[in-house]
Design a protein around this motif. Sequence first.
Motif, PDB file in Angstrom:
ATOM      1  N   LEU A  51      24.376  69.734   6.224  1.00  0.00           N
ATOM      2  CA  LEU A  51      25.329  70.307   5.297  1.00  0.00           C
ATOM      3  C   LEU A  51      26.558  69.511   5.497  1.00  0.00           C
ATOM      4  CD1 LEU A  51      25.114  74.372   6.001  1.00  0.00           C
ATOM      5  CD2 LEU A  51      23.851  73.051   4.285  1.00  0.00           C
ATOM      6  N   LEU A  52      27.151  69.170   4.360  1.00  0.00           N
ATOM      7  CA  LEU A  52      28.338  68.340   4.118  1.00  0.00           C
ATOM      8  C   LEU A  52      29.499  69.249   4.387  1.00  0.00           C
ATOM      9  CD1 LEU A  52      29.508  65.810   3.506  1.00  0.00           C
ATOM     10  CD2 LEU A  52      29.542  66.392   1.114  1.00  0.00           C
ATOM     11  N   GLN A  53      30.265  69.268   5.514  1.00  0.00           N
ATOM     12  CA  GLN A  53      31.176  70.114   5.947  1.00  0.00           C
ATOM     13  C   GLN A  53      32.530  70.074   5.040  1.00  0.00           C
ATOM     14  OE1 GLN A  53      30.492  72.226   8.555  1.00  0.00           O
ATOM     15  NE2 GLN A  53      28.450  71.003   8.690  1.00  0.00           N
ATOM     16  N   ASP A  54      32.850  71.176   4.902  1.00  0.00           N
ATOM     17  CA  ASP A  54      34.370  71.655   4.216  1.00  0.00           C
ATOM     18  C   ASP A  54      34.057  71.075   2.616  1.00  0.00           C
ATOM     19  OD1 ASP A  54      35.703  72.511   6.548  1.00  0.00           O
ATOM     20  OD2 ASP A  54      35.976  70.207   7.205  1.00  0.00           O
ATOM     21  N   LEU A  55      32.943  70.942   2.197  1.00  0.00           N
ATOM     22  CA  LEU A  55      32.971  70.853   0.749  1.00  0.00           C
ATOM     23  C   LEU A  55      33.041  72.123   0.035  1.00  0.00           C
ATOM     24  CD1 LEU A  55      32.562  68.853  -1.552  1.00  0.00           C
ATOM     25  CD2 LEU A  55      29.835  69.552  -1.102  1.00  0.00           C
ATOM     26  N   PRO A  71      29.934  53.980  -5.806  1.00  0.00           N
ATOM     27  CA  PRO A  71      28.944  52.912  -6.215  1.00  0.00           C
ATOM     28  C   PRO A  71      28.095  52.664  -4.913  1.00  0.00           C
ATOM     29  CG  PRO A  71      30.825  52.463  -7.497  1.00  0.00           C
ATOM     30  CD  PRO A  71      31.255  53.431  -6.656  1.00  0.00           C
ATOM     31  N   ASP A  72      28.800  52.625  -3.789  1.00  0.00           N
ATOM     32  CA  ASP A  72      28.031  52.325  -2.459  1.00  0.00           C
ATOM     33  C   ASP A  72      27.263  53.346  -1.857  1.00  0.00           C
ATOM     34  OD1 ASP A  72      30.065  53.741  -1.361  1.00  0.00           O
ATOM     35  OD2 ASP A  72      30.794  52.174  -0.410  1.00  0.00           O
ATOM     36  N   GLN A  73      27.378  54.448  -2.433  1.00  0.00           N
ATOM     37  CA  GLN A  73      26.576  55.728  -2.088  1.00  0.00           C
ATOM     38  C   GLN A  73      26.984  56.434  -0.788  1.00  0.00           C
ATOM     39  OE1 GLN A  73      22.605  55.802  -3.244  1.00  0.00           O
ATOM     40  NE2 GLN A  73      22.818  54.302  -4.884  1.00  0.00           N
ATOM     41  N   GLN A  74      28.515  55.863  -0.551  1.00  0.00           N
ATOM     42  CA  GLN A  74      28.552  56.151   1.064  1.00  0.00           C
ATOM     43  C   GLN A  74      29.663  57.407   1.092  1.00  0.00           C
ATOM     44  OE1 GLN A  74      27.080  55.028   3.800  1.00  0.00           O
ATOM     45  NE2 GLN A  74      25.948  53.812   2.074  1.00  0.00           N
ATOM     46  N   TYR A  75      30.328  57.671  -0.134  1.00  0.00           N
ATOM     47  CA  TYR A  75      31.398  58.624  -0.124  1.00  0.00           C
ATOM     48  C   TYR A  75      31.234  59.495  -1.609  1.00  0.00           C
ATOM     49  CZ  TYR A  75      33.312  55.366   3.409  1.00  0.00           C
ATOM     50  OH  TYR A  75      33.636  54.753   4.324  1.00  0.00           O
ATOM     51  N   ILE A  76      31.917  60.611  -1.028  1.00  0.00           N
ATOM     52  CA  ILE A  76      31.747  61.366  -2.345  1.00  0.00           C
ATOM     53  C   ILE A  76      33.398  61.859  -2.690  1.00  0.00           C
ATOM     54  CG2 ILE A  76      31.324  63.875  -3.038  1.00  0.00           C
ATOM     55  CD1 ILE A  76      28.494  63.495  -2.048  1.00  0.00           C
ATOM     56  N   TYR A  77      33.787  61.578  -3.924  1.00  0.00           N
ATOM     57  CA  TYR A  77      34.995  62.181  -4.227  1.00  0.00           C
ATOM     58  C   TYR A  77      35.087  63.464  -5.069  1.00  0.00           C
ATOM     59  CZ  TYR A  77      38.255  58.154  -3.523  1.00  0.00           C
ATOM     60  OH  TYR A  77      39.327  57.318  -3.038  1.00  0.00           O
ATOM     61  N   ALA A  78      35.836  64.551  -4.840  1.00  0.00           N
ATOM     62  CA  ALA A  78      35.818  65.854  -5.474  1.00  0.00           C
ATOM     63  C   ALA A  78      37.322  65.951  -5.788  1.00  0.00           C
ATOM     64  CB  ALA A  78      35.208  66.838  -4.677  1.00  0.00           C
ATOM     65  N   MET A  97      44.240  69.456  -6.049  1.00  0.00           N
ATOM     66  CA  MET A  97      43.869  68.444  -4.725  1.00  0.00           C
ATOM     67  C   MET A  97      42.656  67.873  -5.153  1.00  0.00           C
ATOM     68  SD  MET A  97      42.342  70.849  -1.920  1.00  0.00           S
ATOM     69  CE  MET A  97      43.746  72.102  -1.915  1.00  0.00           C
ATOM     70  N   MET A  98      42.667  66.472  -4.283  1.00  0.00           N
ATOM     71  CA  MET A  98      41.545  65.706  -4.350  1.00  0.00           C
ATOM     72  C   MET A  98      40.909  65.468  -2.642  1.00  0.00           C
ATOM     73  SD  MET A  98      41.261  61.706  -5.585  1.00  0.00           S
ATOM     74  CE  MET A  98      42.579  61.286  -4.344  1.00  0.00           C
ATOM     75  N   LYS A  99      39.698  65.675  -2.938  1.00  0.00           N
ATOM     76  CA  LYS A  99      38.910  65.142  -1.307  1.00  0.00           C
ATOM     77  C   LYS A  99      38.175  64.110  -1.394  1.00  0.00           C
ATOM     78  CE  LYS A  99      39.536  70.153   0.010  1.00  0.00           C
ATOM     79  NZ  LYS A  99      38.730  71.112   0.712  1.00  0.00           N
ATOM     80  N   LEU A 100      38.071  63.473  -0.078  1.00  0.00           N
ATOM     81  CA  LEU A 100      36.941  62.453  -0.078  1.00  0.00           C
ATOM     82  C   LEU A 100      35.984  62.726   1.043  1.00  0.00           C
ATOM     83  CD1 LEU A 100      35.957  59.419  -0.944  1.00  0.00           C
ATOM     84  CD2 LEU A 100      37.459  58.688   0.983  1.00  0.00           C
ATOM     85  N   LEU A 115      28.946  63.202   7.502  1.00  0.00           N
ATOM     86  CA  LEU A 115      28.780  64.429   6.815  1.00  0.00           C
ATOM     87  C   LEU A 115      30.111  65.351   6.995  1.00  0.00           C
ATOM     88  CD1 LEU A 115      25.003  65.399   7.613  1.00  0.00           C
ATOM     89  CD2 LEU A 115      25.883  64.788   5.695  1.00  0.00           C
ATOM     90  N   SER A 116      31.271  64.724   6.636  1.00  0.00           N
ATOM     91  CA  SER A 116      32.551  65.424   7.079  1.00  0.00           C
ATOM     92  C   SER A 116      33.517  64.793   5.950  1.00  0.00           C
ATOM     93  CB  SER A 116      33.213  64.919   8.271  1.00  0.00           C
ATOM     94  OG  SER A 116      33.167  63.531   8.625  1.00  0.00           O
ATOM     95  N   LEU A 117      34.589  65.709   5.954  1.00  0.00           N
ATOM     96  CA  LEU A 117      35.902  65.336   5.104  1.00  0.00           C
ATOM     97  C   LEU A 117      36.512  64.322   5.803  1.00  0.00           C
ATOM     98  CD1 LEU A 117      37.839  66.149   2.796  1.00  0.00           C
ATOM     99  CD2 LEU A 117      38.932  67.616   4.368  1.00  0.00           C
TER     100      LEU A 117
END
Length: 318
Positions: free
Chosen positions: A46-50, A63-70, A77-80, A86-88
């Motif tokens: 699980l991806l924590q704090d999503l 594009p490098d598939q290493q991070y997710i912006y939401a 707010m914006m989170k990375l 698997l963490s914020l």
Amino acid sequence: MALKVSAPDGIKVYTVSSGKSMPAWLSEAKKRALRKDEDYRRRLELLQDLQFPSSCQRIKITPDQQYIYASGYHPPMMKLYDLNNLSLKFDRHLDAEVVDFQILSDDYSKVVLLCADRSICFHARFGSYFKTRTPRQGRDVAYAPFTADLLVVGSAPEVWRINLAEGRFMRPMPTRSTGINACGLSPTHGLFAAAGEEGLLEAFDPRQRAAVAVLDAATAVGASGAQLTALRFDNGGLQLAAGTSTGIVGLWDLRQHRPLLVKDHMYGAAIRDIKFHTGQVGGVRHRGGGQGHQHVTGEFYKKMAADCKLPSSPKLLD
């Protein structure tokens, strides 16, 4: 966590809430020894704090598939998120809700936010970098890396252009529609398309201001008078899909003016996004690319606000 899988009628159903959890203190040597274990291979991490206090509005992968912006609210707010751990990684509070955003670099270091107060905010690794405003409220944004142009559409009959290399607004591209709901850019040949309120689909070459083609897409799919609310180019660059405010999706070959495929999702609600996964109020449907046969339908107990398809995976984040 190992997934419990059942396959009624030949369709696999995964139960996320059940299964064994892996101890956090397990050594790397023990984990390598479990590679042949079937439960370990089907584990769920699980991806924590999503999560957001009220709603997540947009979610995209770098594009490098290493991070997710939401992005979400309330408060805005914006989170990375770091997928390797698997963490914020960080979260940033904003002055206004995010309408949409674009990732400008291969990693997370550069991102631009289109906000509900008509502002366009540029963020870097260290935080907010620059802010400007559009003449009217923006509804969608696209980035052309070939020319370093940021293309913004909204409640005006024109496409605003900001050249990031020169750091200034360029002359806007006029449109026939009184307002633009969505836009898209082909990553293959750079053709830019705008979906208008009158059902018009307009295509532009970013090197010139006038539209190179105009199509009454709403009438072509049998929804005359409906607005276009979503569009997307395929990775090959020769096909384009557009959705209407009445829940109809049409698929076009750029070399033809008639749609190759027309699908009515029968919900009567506007198409929110298209990634060859169509999202609308109530559910998600996945169709085969060639014939349009329905593969999967998912129903949600709440209104779906955002989705993100992983480029190298069949997984969909909602």
